[in-house]
Enzyme design. Sequence first.
Site, PDB file in Angstrom:
ATOM      1  N   HIS A  61      34.633  42.427  45.978  1.00  0.00           N
ATOM      2  CA  HIS A  61      34.391  41.024  45.627  1.00  0.00           C
ATOM      3  C   HIS A  61      35.360  40.573  44.546  1.00  0.00           C
ATOM      4  O   HIS A  61      35.119  40.803  43.365  1.00  0.00           O
ATOM      5  CB  HIS A  61      32.939  40.852  45.149  1.00  0.00           C
ATOM      6  CG  HIS A  61      32.538  39.431  44.942  1.00  0.00           C
ATOM      7  ND1 HIS A  61      31.234  39.007  44.998  1.00  0.00           N
ATOM      8  CD2 HIS A  61      33.265  38.323  44.674  1.00  0.00           C
ATOM      9  CE1 HIS A  61      31.174  37.707  44.772  1.00  0.00           C
ATOM     10  NE2 HIS A  61      32.404  37.272  44.559  1.00  0.00           N
ATOM     11  N   HIS A  63      38.569  37.387  43.598  1.00  0.00           N
ATOM     12  CA  HIS A  63      39.246  36.134  43.966  1.00  0.00           C
ATOM     13  C   HIS A  63      40.682  36.215  43.457  1.00  0.00           C
ATOM     14  O   HIS A  63      40.903  36.284  42.253  1.00  0.00           O
ATOM     15  CB  HIS A  63      38.529  34.940  43.329  1.00  0.00           C
ATOM     16  CG  HIS A  63      37.083  34.827  43.721  1.00  0.00           C
ATOM     17  ND1 HIS A  63      36.658  34.117  44.823  1.00  0.00           N
ATOM     18  CD2 HIS A  63      35.959  35.369  43.177  1.00  0.00           C
ATOM     19  CE1 HIS A  63      35.331  34.198  44.925  1.00  0.00           C
ATOM     20  NE2 HIS A  63      34.885  34.966  43.937  1.00  0.00           N
ATOM     21  N   LEU A  64      41.638  36.232  44.373  1.00  0.00           N
ATOM     22  CA  LEU A  64      43.044  36.381  43.962  1.00  0.00           C
ATOM     23  C   LEU A  64      43.776  35.040  43.945  1.00  0.00           C
ATOM     24  O   LEU A  64      44.930  34.964  43.528  1.00  0.00           O
ATOM     25  CB  LEU A  64      43.752  37.405  44.847  1.00  0.00           C
ATOM     26  CG  LEU A  64      43.177  38.832  44.720  1.00  0.00           C
ATOM     27  CD1 LEU A  64      43.886  39.800  45.657  1.00  0.00           C
ATOM     28  CD2 LEU A  64      43.273  39.335  43.279  1.00  0.00           C
ATOM     29  N   ASP A 153      31.589  32.991  49.893  1.00  0.00           N
ATOM     30  CA  ASP A 153      31.333  33.083  48.453  1.00  0.00           C
ATOM     31  C   ASP A 153      31.920  31.904  47.680  1.00  0.00           C
ATOM     32  O   ASP A 153      33.013  31.441  47.951  1.00  0.00           O
ATOM     33  CB  ASP A 153      31.892  34.379  47.870  1.00  0.00           C
ATOM     34  CG  ASP A 153      31.512  34.510  46.404  1.00  0.00           C
ATOM     35  OD1 ASP A 153      30.307  34.416  46.113  1.00  0.00           O
ATOM     36  OD2 ASP A 153      32.406  34.645  45.553  1.00  0.00           O
ATOM     37  N   HIS A 180      26.572  34.514  49.102  1.00  0.00           N
ATOM     38  CA  HIS A 180      26.399  33.941  47.759  1.00  0.00           C
ATOM     39  C   HIS A 180      25.064  33.206  47.796  1.00  0.00           C
ATOM     40  O   HIS A 180      24.940  32.166  48.437  1.00  0.00           O
ATOM     41  CB  HIS A 180      27.582  32.993  47.502  1.00  0.00           C
ATOM     42  CG  HIS A 180      27.449  32.091  46.320  1.00  0.00           C
ATOM     43  ND1 HIS A 180      28.319  32.144  45.244  1.00  0.00           N
ATOM     44  CD2 HIS A 180      26.580  31.088  46.034  1.00  0.00           C
ATOM     45  CE1 HIS A 180      27.980  31.221  44.353  1.00  0.00           C
ATOM     46  NE2 HIS A 180      26.935  30.560  44.808  1.00  0.00           N
ATOM     47  N   ASP A 306      33.707  40.494  41.038  1.00  0.00           N
ATOM     48  CA  ASP A 306      33.698  39.026  41.130  1.00  0.00           C
ATOM     49  C   ASP A 306      34.753  38.432  40.193  1.00  0.00           C
ATOM     50  O   ASP A 306      34.533  37.401  39.551  1.00  0.00           O
ATOM     51  CB  ASP A 306      32.310  38.442  40.827  1.00  0.00           C
ATOM     52  CG  ASP A 306      32.192  36.976  41.261  1.00  0.00           C
ATOM     53  OD1 ASP A 306      33.162  36.447  41.848  1.00  0.00           O
ATOM     54  OD2 ASP A 306      31.145  36.357  41.000  1.00  0.00           O
ATOM     55  N   PHE A 324      32.519  27.632  36.858  1.00  0.00           N
ATOM     56  CA  PHE A 324      31.774  28.894  36.778  1.00  0.00           C
ATOM     57  C   PHE A 324      32.699  30.020  37.256  1.00  0.00           C
ATOM     58  O   PHE A 324      33.352  29.888  38.276  1.00  0.00           O
ATOM     59  CB  PHE A 324      30.570  28.858  37.706  1.00  0.00           C
ATOM     60  CG  PHE A 324      29.489  27.892  37.314  1.00  0.00           C
ATOM     61  CD1 PHE A 324      28.449  28.294  36.483  1.00  0.00           C
ATOM     62  CD2 PHE A 324      29.497  26.576  37.781  1.00  0.00           C
ATOM     63  CE1 PHE A 324      27.434  27.423  36.138  1.00  0.00           C
ATOM     64  CE2 PHE A 324      28.479  25.691  37.438  1.00  0.00           C
ATOM     65  CZ  PHE A 324      27.451  26.111  36.615  1.00  0.00           C
ATOM     66  N   GLY A 325      32.721  31.149  36.533  1.00  0.00           N
ATOM     67  CA  GLY A 325      33.490  32.307  37.020  1.00  0.00           C
ATOM     68  C   GLY A 325      34.239  32.997  35.909  1.00  0.00           C
ATOM     69  O   GLY A 325      34.755  32.353  34.989  1.00  0.00           O
TER      70      GLY A 325
HETATM   71 ZN   LIG Z   1      29.580  33.854  44.395  1.00  0.00          ZN
END
Ligand SMILES: [Zn+2]
Length: 429
Positions: A61, A63-64, A153, A180, A306, A324-325
């Site tokens: 999980h 994110h690139l 997601d 998600h 994540d 968010f993240g």
């Molecule tokens: Zn998520």
Amino acid sequence: MAPILLTGGRIIDPGNNVDLVGDILIEDGQITRVATNIDATGAEIIDVTGRVVAPGLIDIHCHLRDPGFPEREDFKSGTRAAARGGFTTLIAMPNTSPVCDHPVVAEYVLARSKREGVVNVLPYGAITKGQQGQELAPYADLVAAGCVAFSDDGQPLMNAGLMRQALLMAKDINKFFAVHCEDRTITGEGVINEGEVSRCLGVKGIPYTSEAAMVARDILLAEETASRVHICHVGCARSVELIREGKKRGVAVTGEVIPHYLNTTEADMLTLEGRFKIKPPFGSQEDQDALKEGLVDGTLEVIATDHAPYTLAEKKRDFREAPFGLIGLETALGVVLTAMVHSGLLSLPAAIAKMTCNPARLLGLNKGTLGVGGDADIVVIDPDREWQVDVNENESKSRNCPQHGRWLKGRAVLTMVGGRIVMQDGKVC
Ligand SMILES: [Zn+2]
């Protein structure tokens, strides 16, 4: 490439039930021998006495951000961050721009990451076209193009009927679906966990049911359709209970924990800094304890990062507006070792399993072990190294990390991908 001999380390290969002090020989990018003592004349010898030698970590999980958001991350920076953190394979989430809902995007991710990256990258395909939750994506075409799993997601699939159809399709193609879980009609304008801290700060909270109601729904759908479902970033105690209960009923439900949740709670939100803003929101101490218990008793079998990079400008916005993240590739291992292993909750092999063979098994990937004949994707860990996190040393382009300034115990000191050393002593080659 000259053969390499990693000698004298504690070899922990949970997928093969191996835990011994010995040597590993790497030739032509593959592991060719694992034994207590190997005589390899001509090989480059790397003494790893006192270190742990484990399969390279697999992150199911992250994110690139490529294509679409190179100011946040790209394949070069993202995979360098991974190498620094001990990861050798990343499964990249499809919420890029364009979304990975078309074979062309999957092919782009594979080709570009191969050219620019230092670790393996495999793409997720989207569950619905454009992650819009209206129409299913063309799964067979995406699998043919190289997608190894599916997820929307970042976006919850609010339409239960469509989610049910998607699970039936997933069963047909026998692919891993990561969901998600969030009910946006409950999240509303909430920004942190609803509880003591949100009330004290006077900011809008997100009730735990935003997550748990969707976890319950997706477990029910998986049960009724006899399909399998994976719950992303489990955040609250109630969700852990639901997954535990689902498993007891025989439902093929699995779940993952993001390391930040193991040492961060809503109490850390008092400063209202963007580098703590995440979904699901950090919960109470009881939520954190439940996640740890879930990891210990096997309810939650995967640890994933994540890793979600955002620019400083995006995160510096008013707290209500900031995205968010949080990023986590470079700190995940240290947090897990500190919070779970050095604390005595999990054994080192059990913790490594959750970041190697367990995710590989769920995805059906022929990775995550130190088996002879397999790719030499390896991490060497100094489990006792104490270090203070400084995001300014990051390989990632982004700095949105709640671990900044904290002391962790344990880190990757060497990362090898396909027999090539890509990181040594914190320096990415
Ligand atoms: Zn998520």
